[in-house]
Design a protein around this motif. Sequence first.
Motif, PDB file in Angstrom:
ATOM      1  N   VAL A 209       0.840  -1.200   0.000  1.00 56.89           N
ATOM      2  CA  VAL A 209       0.000   0.000   0.000  1.00 56.89           C
ATOM      3  C   VAL A 209       0.877   1.254   0.000  1.00 56.89           C
ATOM      4  CG1 VAL A 209      -1.627   1.361   1.369  1.00 56.89           C
ATOM      5  CG2 VAL A 209      -1.997  -1.089   1.067  1.00 56.89           C
ATOM      6  N   VAL A 210       1.903   1.281   0.851  1.00 54.61           N
ATOM      7  CA  VAL A 210       2.805   2.429   0.902  1.00 54.61           C
ATOM      8  C   VAL A 210       3.576   2.568  -0.407  1.00 54.61           C
ATOM      9  CG1 VAL A 210       4.828   3.403   2.060  1.00 54.61           C
ATOM     10  CG2 VAL A 210       3.014   2.340   3.413  1.00 54.61           C
ATOM     11  N   THR A 211       4.039   1.443  -0.958  1.00 53.65           N
ATOM     12  CA  THR A 211       4.791   1.476  -2.213  1.00 53.65           C
ATOM     13  C   THR A 211       3.974   2.107  -3.329  1.00 53.65           C
ATOM     14  OG1 THR A 211       6.080  -0.485  -1.634  1.00 53.65           O
ATOM     15  CG2 THR A 211       5.915   0.057  -3.971  1.00 53.65           C
ATOM     16  N   PHE A 212       2.750   1.673  -3.493  1.00 54.51           N
ATOM     17  CA  PHE A 212       1.925   2.200  -4.579  1.00 54.51           C
ATOM     18  C   PHE A 212       1.434   3.609  -4.289  1.00 54.51           C
ATOM     19  CE2 PHE A 212       2.086  -2.081  -6.062  1.00 54.51           C
ATOM     20  CZ  PHE A 212       1.963  -1.965  -7.444  1.00 54.51           C
ATOM     21  N   SER A 213       1.339   3.976  -3.027  1.00 55.99           N
ATOM     22  CA  SER A 213       1.045   5.365  -2.690  1.00 55.99           C
ATOM     23  C   SER A 213       2.179   6.272  -3.142  1.00 55.99           C
ATOM     24  CB  SER A 213       0.821   5.499  -1.178  1.00 55.99           C
ATOM     25  OG  SER A 213       0.553   6.834  -0.826  1.00 55.99           O
ATOM     26  N   VAL A 214       3.413   5.818  -2.944  1.00 50.09           N
ATOM     27  CA  VAL A 214       4.579   6.583  -3.386  1.00 50.09           C
ATOM     28  C   VAL A 214       4.642   6.643  -4.909  1.00 50.09           C
ATOM     29  CG1 VAL A 214       7.107   6.614  -3.436  1.00 50.09           C
ATOM     30  CG2 VAL A 214       5.912   6.131  -1.301  1.00 50.09           C
ATOM     31  N   LEU A 246     -10.236   6.796 -12.180  1.00 49.85           N
ATOM     32  CA  LEU A 246     -10.022   5.588 -12.970  1.00 49.85           C
ATOM     33  C   LEU A 246      -8.530   5.252 -13.057  1.00 49.85           C
ATOM     34  CD1 LEU A 246     -10.963   3.332 -14.887  1.00 49.85           C
ATOM     35  CD2 LEU A 246     -10.913   5.015 -16.744  1.00 49.85           C
ATOM     36  N   CYS A 247      -7.709   6.244 -13.349  1.00 46.81           N
ATOM     37  CA  CYS A 247      -6.263   6.007 -13.511  1.00 46.81           C
ATOM     38  C   CYS A 247      -5.607   5.586 -12.201  1.00 46.81           C
ATOM     39  CB  CYS A 247      -5.583   7.268 -14.052  1.00 46.81           C
ATOM     40  SG  CYS A 247      -6.015   7.657 -15.762  1.00 46.81           S
ATOM     41  N   THR A 248      -5.908   6.296 -11.126  1.00 47.68           N
ATOM     42  CA  THR A 248      -5.285   5.954  -9.843  1.00 47.68           C
ATOM     43  C   THR A 248      -5.834   4.649  -9.288  1.00 47.68           C
ATOM     44  OG1 THR A 248      -6.896   7.362  -8.691  1.00 47.68           O
ATOM     45  CG2 THR A 248      -4.773   8.349  -9.240  1.00 47.68           C
ATOM     46  N   GLY A 249      -7.132   4.387  -9.508  1.00 48.93           N
ATOM     47  CA  GLY A 249      -7.736   3.160  -9.011  1.00 48.93           C
ATOM     48  C   GLY A 249      -7.227   1.917  -9.708  1.00 48.93           C
ATOM     49  N   THR A 255      -6.532   4.567  -3.097  1.00 51.64           N
ATOM     50  CA  THR A 255      -6.277   5.883  -3.675  1.00 51.64           C
ATOM     51  C   THR A 255      -7.342   6.230  -4.713  1.00 51.64           C
ATOM     52  OG1 THR A 255      -3.911   5.503  -3.368  1.00 51.64           O
ATOM     53  CG2 THR A 255      -4.542   7.310  -4.815  1.00 51.64           C
ATOM     54  N   GLY A 256      -7.721   5.235  -5.522  1.00 51.01           N
ATOM     55  CA  GLY A 256      -8.730   5.475  -6.548  1.00 51.01           C
ATOM     56  C   GLY A 256     -10.086   5.809  -5.964  1.00 51.01           C
ATOM     57  N   ILE A 257     -10.508   5.052  -4.948  1.00 52.50           N
ATOM     58  CA  ILE A 257     -11.797   5.340  -4.306  1.00 52.50           C
ATOM     59  C   ILE A 257     -11.733   6.699  -3.602  1.00 52.50           C
ATOM     60  CG2 ILE A 257     -13.373   4.622  -2.477  1.00 52.50           C
ATOM     61  CD1 ILE A 257     -13.618   2.985  -5.021  1.00 52.50           C
ATOM     62  N   GLY A 258     -10.584   6.999  -2.987  1.00 54.52           N
ATOM     63  CA  GLY A 258     -10.430   8.305  -2.347  1.00 54.52           C
ATOM     64  C   GLY A 258     -10.524   9.440  -3.347  1.00 54.52           C
ATOM     65  N   ALA A 259     -10.021   9.212  -4.575  1.00 50.92           N
ATOM     66  CA  ALA A 259     -10.077  10.247  -5.616  1.00 50.92           C
ATOM     67  C   ALA A 259     -11.489  10.495  -6.103  1.00 50.92           C
ATOM     68  CB  ALA A 259      -9.186   9.849  -6.791  1.00 50.92           C
ATOM     69  N   MET A 260     -12.425   9.613  -5.763  1.00 48.24           N
ATOM     70  CA  MET A 260     -13.813   9.792  -6.188  1.00 48.24           C
ATOM     71  C   MET A 260     -14.597  10.712  -5.267  1.00 48.24           C
ATOM     72  SD  MET A 260     -15.090   6.055  -7.549  1.00 48.24           S
ATOM     73  CE  MET A 260     -16.575   6.825  -8.208  1.00 48.24           C
ATOM     74  N   GLN A 261     -14.017  11.119  -4.158  1.00 51.20           N
ATOM     75  CA  GLN A 261     -14.730  12.007  -3.230  1.00 51.20           C
ATOM     76  C   GLN A 261     -15.143  13.290  -3.945  1.00 51.20           C
ATOM     77  OE1 GLN A 261     -12.303  12.552   0.248  1.00 51.20           O
ATOM     78  NE2 GLN A 261     -12.846  10.573   1.104  1.00 51.20           N
ATOM     79  N   GLY A 262     -16.398  13.650  -3.793  1.00 44.87           N
ATOM     80  CA  GLY A 262     -16.929  14.826  -4.479  1.00 44.87           C
ATOM     81  C   GLY A 262     -17.799  14.464  -5.663  1.00 44.87           C
ATOM     82  N   LEU A 263     -17.711  13.219  -6.150  1.00 46.12           N
ATOM     83  CA  LEU A 263     -18.562  12.784  -7.256  1.00 46.12           C
ATOM     84  C   LEU A 263     -19.946  12.407  -6.726  1.00 46.12           C
ATOM     85  CD1 LEU A 263     -16.127  10.521  -9.339  1.00 46.12           C
ATOM     86  CD2 LEU A 263     -16.859  12.861  -9.844  1.00 46.12           C
ATOM     87  N   THR A 264     -20.962  12.740  -7.473  1.00 45.26           N
ATOM     88  CA  THR A 264     -22.335  12.416  -7.074  1.00 45.26           C
ATOM     89  C   THR A 264     -22.651  10.962  -7.427  1.00 45.26           C
ATOM     90  OG1 THR A 264     -23.129  13.242  -9.203  1.00 45.26           O
ATOM     91  CG2 THR A 264     -23.122  14.792  -7.354  1.00 45.26           C
ATOM     92  N   GLY A 280      -9.603  -4.264  -8.148  1.00 46.27           N
ATOM     93  CA  GLY A 280      -8.731  -4.314  -6.982  1.00 46.27           C
ATOM     94  C   GLY A 280      -7.465  -3.490  -7.080  1.00 46.27           C
ATOM     95  N   GLY A 281      -7.027  -3.171  -8.299  1.00 46.92           N
ATOM     96  CA  GLY A 281      -5.796  -2.402  -8.445  1.00 46.92           C
ATOM     97  C   GLY A 281      -4.566  -3.300  -8.530  1.00 46.92           C
ATOM     98  N   VAL A 282      -3.523  -2.789  -9.182  1.00 45.83           N
ATOM     99  CA  VAL A 282      -2.275  -3.551  -9.315  1.00 45.83           C
ATOM    100  C   VAL A 282      -1.704  -3.873  -7.936  1.00 45.83           C
ATOM    101  CG1 VAL A 282       0.069  -3.499 -10.263  1.00 45.83           C
ATOM    102  CG2 VAL A 282      -1.821  -2.516 -11.568  1.00 45.83           C
TER     103      VAL A 282
END
Length: 324
Positions: A209-214, A246-249, A255-264, A280-282
């Motif tokens: 998780v930390v690796t892919f966050s970086v 989509l790209c980050t997820g 990270t991808g689900i977090g990037a969706m915050q604000g979407l209706t 699930g993500g790479v």
Amino acid sequence: MPMEGKRSNYIALAAALAALGALLVCSQAALESARAGLSLCAQMIVPSLLPFFMLSSLLQQLGLPGILGRLLSPVTQKLFGIGGAGASALLLGVTGGYPLGADAVARLRHSGALTREQAERALAFCNNSGPAFLVGAAGVGVFHSAGYGLLLYGVHVLSAVLVGMLFAPRSGGSLPEPRGQIAAVSLAQALPEAVRSAVCAVLTVSGFVVTFSVVTGMLDASGLLPALVGTLSARLGLELHFARALCTGMLELGTGIGAMQGLTPTPANLALAAFLIGWGGVSVHCQTAAVLAGTDIKSARHTAGRLLHGAISALCMWVLANLL
């Protein structure tokens, strides 16, 4: 060493050197991304996964696969083409989250409760996201409603069952019998091993998780991720917010689900969330590969299963959201 193997090593070495250079150039972004990844692990990954990893090990050592194997073998053989012990992997996968299902399958294979063919087929649909993440992070965190999280969870479980049925063998006849079952042991023996294996597994998951966050942070800082998001948005007519999620997820689910915050909660946005959770993500695929290390299980069916799961989940979610 064959020439093809040398070429692969050179490519891997070049990639590692490029990553080192990126770390040096984007050190501040890497530091902040690592902090964010560690925070995610401390706040969600460790508290949610550690108890389930311990419970998974305990249940298997105390004989749950053998009990389910005797009770559910006719059902699992007919629906999924696997022995009844595989039902425990599906149960743990849909309750505990990634990569608990893969861990359960690896344990069953190691004990001989599943043949290699059955284990690879089970891996395609037993490794799933859990209700804690779907309801908490996706439902409440993104769409501000536990109801949407429960709907996503229902679609996720249904899609897992459908994927398992699609991967079932088409030929008739009885299945090859596994070599054995996990022998039940006493609680005094099972508990220390459960704690030890759970801590090791959670540390491995947290590391990925930390690796892919970086990785995501460095792609962002270098401008590559914004450029890709902009290109997708322009060429496919996607909203920038949607394209970034989509790209980050595709790389890392949280990270991808977090990037969706604000979407209706539109049908398209709910379908995107369902797809990302199913894929699930790479990062999840790497976590699964780590769990499978030391077994003879190949991960090709897991990759195909996750992609198919994401597609089925997105389609089901889009249809349901339009009906509702």
